[in-house]
Scaffold this motif. Structure first.
Motif, mmCIF file in Angstrom:
data_model
loop_
_atom_site.group_PDB
_atom_site.id
_atom_site.type_symbol
_atom_site.label_atom_id
_atom_site.label_comp_id
_atom_site.label_asym_id
_atom_site.label_seq_id
_atom_site.Cartn_x
_atom_site.Cartn_y
_atom_site.Cartn_z
ATOM 1 N N ALA A 54 0.622 -1.320 -0.112
ATOM 2 C CA ALA A 54 -0.030 0.042 0.073
ATOM 3 C C ALA A 54 0.750 1.240 -0.031
ATOM 4 N N ASP A 55 2.237 1.303 -0.172
ATOM 5 C CA ASP A 55 2.932 2.363 -0.421
ATOM 6 C C ASP A 55 2.591 3.115 -1.646
ATOM 7 N N PRO A 62 -8.304 8.124 10.309
ATOM 8 C CA PRO A 62 -8.597 6.630 10.279
ATOM 9 C C PRO A 62 -9.462 5.785 9.169
ATOM 10 N N VAL A 63 -10.235 6.595 8.938
ATOM 11 C CA VAL A 63 -11.459 6.165 7.923
ATOM 12 C C VAL A 63 -10.756 6.377 6.649
ATOM 13 N N ALA A 64 -9.912 7.209 6.173
ATOM 14 C CA ALA A 64 -9.245 7.472 4.809
ATOM 15 C C ALA A 64 -8.280 6.424 4.688
ATOM 16 N N ARG A 65 -7.510 6.049 5.879
ATOM 17 C CA ARG A 65 -6.551 5.249 5.808
ATOM 18 C C ARG A 65 -6.853 3.766 5.649
ATOM 19 N N TRP A 103 -7.843 3.300 1.996
ATOM 20 C CA TRP A 103 -6.751 3.181 1.038
ATOM 21 C C TRP A 103 -6.136 1.639 1.276
ATOM 22 N N LEU A 104 -5.889 1.343 2.593
ATOM 23 C CA LEU A 104 -5.261 -0.083 2.613
ATOM 24 C C LEU A 104 -6.176 -1.030 1.950
ATOM 25 N N TYR A 156 -7.503 -4.674 -3.151
ATOM 26 C CA TYR A 156 -8.322 -4.949 -4.460
ATOM 27 C C TYR A 156 -7.594 -4.785 -5.810
ATOM 28 N N ILE A 157 -6.290 -4.679 -5.719
ATOM 29 C CA ILE A 157 -5.586 -4.415 -6.896
ATOM 30 C C ILE A 157 -4.892 -5.902 -7.226
#
Length: 371
Positions: free
Chosen positions: A35-36, A310-313, A316-317, A322-323
């Motif tokens: 997730a970098d 925390p919601v945004a992090r 993203w994770l 899903y990639i």
């Protein structure tokens, strides 16, 4: 003994507060390799360069490809990746000659947004050809064509774009090209247009729960549709002068939406195809747009970091999970027109690698890296 205990307690309390404060500032740091944002952005940008054009029927390059191209370009700028900028520019150069027939005609809101790409390239290179190509796409959004219909003429008389149709998708398509035109020229008319248009859509389409129907006659909160509103407001607020008379109204709509989106986060840390329908499926393109809006909001102080970080992090994770191995974002709803049928939205096919999903993942990557 009591004094020593009290002293230790105070030191512990201070340390806790300092640590807590530091944590609030670091929600967007220290990601695992998968997730970098720099690694993800580089992989998806390279994947884009290796991909074919997506065309919009006979109307040139599709807006979803433009969004992805624009995202890769912004990522390259932010990371000062000159090689990536060069390769993205080389892909564009073909549109001046060999692929000139793929330039979208400025006849529809989806085609006009193409202008954001050459305008961004002008900001990077100062090559006048990009400016000359891009500005007409912004200008013709407010230039009534001779064959305009009655509805288009009505919007023009009210000072709005003749391309107004009150579909929530429009609020990224219009705001992004007008914002880039403003940055290139410094002419406030572009931001005034975009801000007034956004206020119209907010007044007409936003509901008390902060969300938006796909259109006035389609009473469903479609994820990616609402995502376009979220990123449209985000881009506009980022570029809008602080003294703009419409800024307060747009910020109010943005904060209302963000506050309510928190309530609809699903067990994946993302959002559903129909945001308020628990039985619908996790949809990643809209989720990435919401994550982008929150990341930018936290970083610019529009949103409380402790509350939204925390919601945004987490979003993203989860999105990075899903990639797939081909660097394709999976579970992306295909292109979707409006329809007054709940089942229509629930049954939309899901695909991997669609530019509608690749674009907002790239936006998130550069937003996370932006200090």
């Amino acid at each position: 003994m009591r004094k020593n205990f009290y002293f230790i307690y105070v030191l512990f309390a201070i340390a806790f507060l300092v640590t807590g404060s530091a944590t609030a500032q670091n929600y967007f740091d220290n990601f695992p390799v998968k997730a970098d944002p720099k690694i993800v952005g580089e992989k998806l940008s390279k994947h884009f360069l290796d991909s074919k054009h997506q065309l919009y029927f006979d109307r040139g390059i599709h807006y979803a490809e433009v969004c992805t191209w624009y995202g890769a370009l912004r990522f390259a700028e932010l990371t000062q990746n000159k090689e990536l900028i060069k390769n993205l520019r080389n892909r564009f150069e073909l549109l001046f000659h060999i692929e000139k027939n793929l330039l979208p005609p400025p006849i529809h809101v989806d085609q006009n947004m193409f202008g954001c790409l050459p305008l961004r390239l002008y900001s990077i290179t100062k090559d006048e050809r990009y400016r000359e190509l891009g500005l007409p796409y912004a200008d013709t959004q407010w230039t009534l064509p001779a064959n305009a219909n009655e509805e288009e003429r009505s919007w023009d008389k009210k000072g709005h774009s003749w391309q107004t149709r009150l579909w929530i998708d429009d609020m990224y398509m219009i705001t992004i090209v007008q914002s880039e035109a403003y940055k290139v020229t410094g002419d406030t008319k572009y931001m005034n247009r975009a801000a007034a248009e956004m206020v119209l859509y907010l007044d007409e389409l936003q509901h008390p729960n902060g969300l938006f129907y796909h259109a006035p006659d389609v009473p469903y909160y479609w994820g990616r549709g609402d995502g376009w509103m979220a990123v449209g407001m985000t881009e506009l607020l980022f570029n809008l002068p602080q003294n703009d008379p419409n800024r307060e109204r747009i910020m109010k709509g943005y904060v209302l939406m963000m506050n309510n989106l928190k309530k609809y986060v699903n067990r994946d840390g993302l959002w559903n195809q129909l945001i308020d329908t628990p039985e619908s499926w996790t949809e990643t393109s809209g989720s990435a747009m919401f994550a982008y809006a929150m990341i930018v909001g936290v970083k610019n102080g529009w949103l409380n970091a402790e509350e939204f970080g925390p919601v945004a992090r987490r979003a993203w994770l989860s999105l990075c999970n899903y990639i797939d191995d081909n660097n394709d974002l999976t579970e992306v709803c295909i292109g979707t027109g409006k329809k007054n049928s709940k089942q229509y939205y629930l049954d939309r096919p899901r695909i991997a690698g669609d530019y509608h999903g690749q674009a907002p993942i790239l936006w998130c990557a550069y937003a996370l890296l932006n200090k």
